[in-house]
Design a protein around this motif. Structure first.
Motif, PDB file in Angstrom:
ATOM      1  N   HIS A  46      18.093  38.182 -43.106  1.00  0.00           N
ATOM      2  CA  HIS A  46      18.403  39.138 -42.048  1.00  0.00           C
ATOM      3  C   HIS A  46      17.246  40.098 -41.829  1.00  0.00           C
ATOM      4  O   HIS A  46      16.362  40.224 -42.666  1.00  0.00           O
ATOM      5  CB  HIS A  46      19.685  39.927 -42.356  1.00  0.00           C
ATOM      6  CG  HIS A  46      19.517  40.952 -43.438  1.00  0.00           C
ATOM      7  ND1 HIS A  46      19.720  40.663 -44.768  1.00  0.00           N
ATOM      8  CD2 HIS A  46      19.149  42.253 -43.393  1.00  0.00           C
ATOM      9  CE1 HIS A  46      19.500  41.747 -45.487  1.00  0.00           C
ATOM     10  NE2 HIS A  46      19.142  42.726 -44.674  1.00  0.00           N
ATOM     11  N   LEU A  61      27.787  38.911 -33.624  1.00  0.00           N
ATOM     12  CA  LEU A  61      28.724  38.750 -34.738  1.00  0.00           C
ATOM     13  C   LEU A  61      29.761  39.859 -34.776  1.00  0.00           C
ATOM     14  O   LEU A  61      30.916  39.629 -35.098  1.00  0.00           O
ATOM     15  CB  LEU A  61      27.972  38.760 -36.069  1.00  0.00           C
ATOM     16  CG  LEU A  61      27.009  37.618 -36.322  1.00  0.00           C
ATOM     17  CD1 LEU A  61      26.296  37.822 -37.654  1.00  0.00           C
ATOM     18  CD2 LEU A  61      27.742  36.292 -36.305  1.00  0.00           C
ATOM     19  N   ALA A 120      25.630  43.503 -35.010  1.00  0.00           N
ATOM     20  CA  ALA A 120      24.868  42.373 -35.560  1.00  0.00           C
ATOM     21  C   ALA A 120      24.899  41.154 -34.642  1.00  0.00           C
ATOM     22  O   ALA A 120      25.870  40.908 -33.934  1.00  0.00           O
ATOM     23  CB  ALA A 120      25.413  41.993 -36.933  1.00  0.00           C
ATOM     24  N   SER A 146      23.320  36.800 -34.544  1.00  0.00           N
ATOM     25  CA  SER A 146      22.905  35.718 -35.436  1.00  0.00           C
ATOM     26  C   SER A 146      22.602  34.440 -34.663  1.00  0.00           C
ATOM     27  O   SER A 146      23.147  34.205 -33.597  1.00  0.00           O
ATOM     28  CB  SER A 146      24.007  35.428 -36.452  1.00  0.00           C
ATOM     29  OG  SER A 146      23.659  34.342 -37.284  1.00  0.00           O
ATOM     30  N   GLU A 205      20.133  36.607 -39.278  1.00  0.00           N
ATOM     31  CA  GLU A 205      20.919  37.704 -38.722  1.00  0.00           C
ATOM     32  C   GLU A 205      20.023  38.916 -38.485  1.00  0.00           C
ATOM     33  O   GLU A 205      19.128  39.203 -39.283  1.00  0.00           O
ATOM     34  CB  GLU A 205      22.033  38.073 -39.696  1.00  0.00           C
ATOM     35  CG  GLU A 205      22.946  39.171 -39.196  1.00  0.00           C
ATOM     36  CD  GLU A 205      24.083  39.458 -40.159  1.00  0.00           C
ATOM     37  OE1 GLU A 205      24.392  40.653 -40.329  1.00  0.00           O
ATOM     38  OE2 GLU A 205      24.651  38.519 -40.740  1.00  0.00           O
ATOM     39  N   TYR A 255      20.580  43.014 -37.547  1.00  0.00           N
ATOM     40  CA  TYR A 255      21.552  44.066 -37.306  1.00  0.00           C
ATOM     41  C   TYR A 255      20.845  45.391 -37.112  1.00  0.00           C
ATOM     42  O   TYR A 255      19.670  45.552 -37.437  1.00  0.00           O
ATOM     43  CB  TYR A 255      22.635  44.127 -38.380  1.00  0.00           C
ATOM     44  CG  TYR A 255      22.169  44.367 -39.785  1.00  0.00           C
ATOM     45  CD1 TYR A 255      22.136  45.650 -40.326  1.00  0.00           C
ATOM     46  CD2 TYR A 255      21.799  43.304 -40.606  1.00  0.00           C
ATOM     47  CE1 TYR A 255      21.741  45.867 -41.631  1.00  0.00           C
ATOM     48  CE2 TYR A 255      21.403  43.514 -41.916  1.00  0.00           C
ATOM     49  CZ  TYR A 255      21.384  44.804 -42.419  1.00  0.00           C
ATOM     50  OH  TYR A 255      20.986  45.013 -43.711  1.00  0.00           O
TER      51      TYR A 255
END
Length: 130
Positions: free
Chosen positions: A12, A39, A43, A45, A50, A52
């Motif tokens: 991430h 998400l 966030a 993805s 990912e 965020y």
């Protein structure tokens, strides 16, 4: 119960932003063009990586980071669609959309600033070896 296998890569990326609402709206639109899914409230993805966002007081943090983040487009028209989006939201475009043959044949890119000054790139690079 089978054990999940993982591949090496980025798990991430966390963006520290000055205005969470403005950043989420910008990235919600950008990521919908390039194929990322939202998400939750903060966030996004690809299913493998990912990103965020966290609102933070910029006066408290003084860090240097990567020069830019480059997102892979699935074709040239995605790069053109991103450029159109950037014009619509009046984002600052650094260059492009433009073909940069010095990088590789067919390398088609647009580089720009997000609302927090991060430099981003969306590229279609069909002939670039990774």
């Amino acid at each position: 119960m089978s054990e999940k296998t993982f591949e090496p890569g980025i798990h991430h990326i966390e963006f520290w932003v000055a205005n969470l609402e403005e950043s989420i709206e910008f990235y919600r639109q950008l990521f919908s063009i390039i194929g990322w899914k939202q998400l939750n409230e903060t966030a996004f993805s690809t299913g493998k990586t990912e990103i965020y966002f966290k609102e933070i007081d910029a006066e408290l943090v003084r860090t240097l980071g990567p020069r830019h983040i480059c997102y892979q487009a699935m074709n040239r028209s995605v790069v053109d669609e991103v450029a159109s989006f950037l014009h619509n939201v009046q984002a600052t475009i650094i260059r492009g959309p433009i073909e940069v043959k010095e990088y590789s044949e067919g390398y088609y890119t647009v580089d720009f600033y997000d609302p927090n000054g991060y430099i981003l790139e969306v590229v279609y690079a069909p002939n670039m070896e990774m």
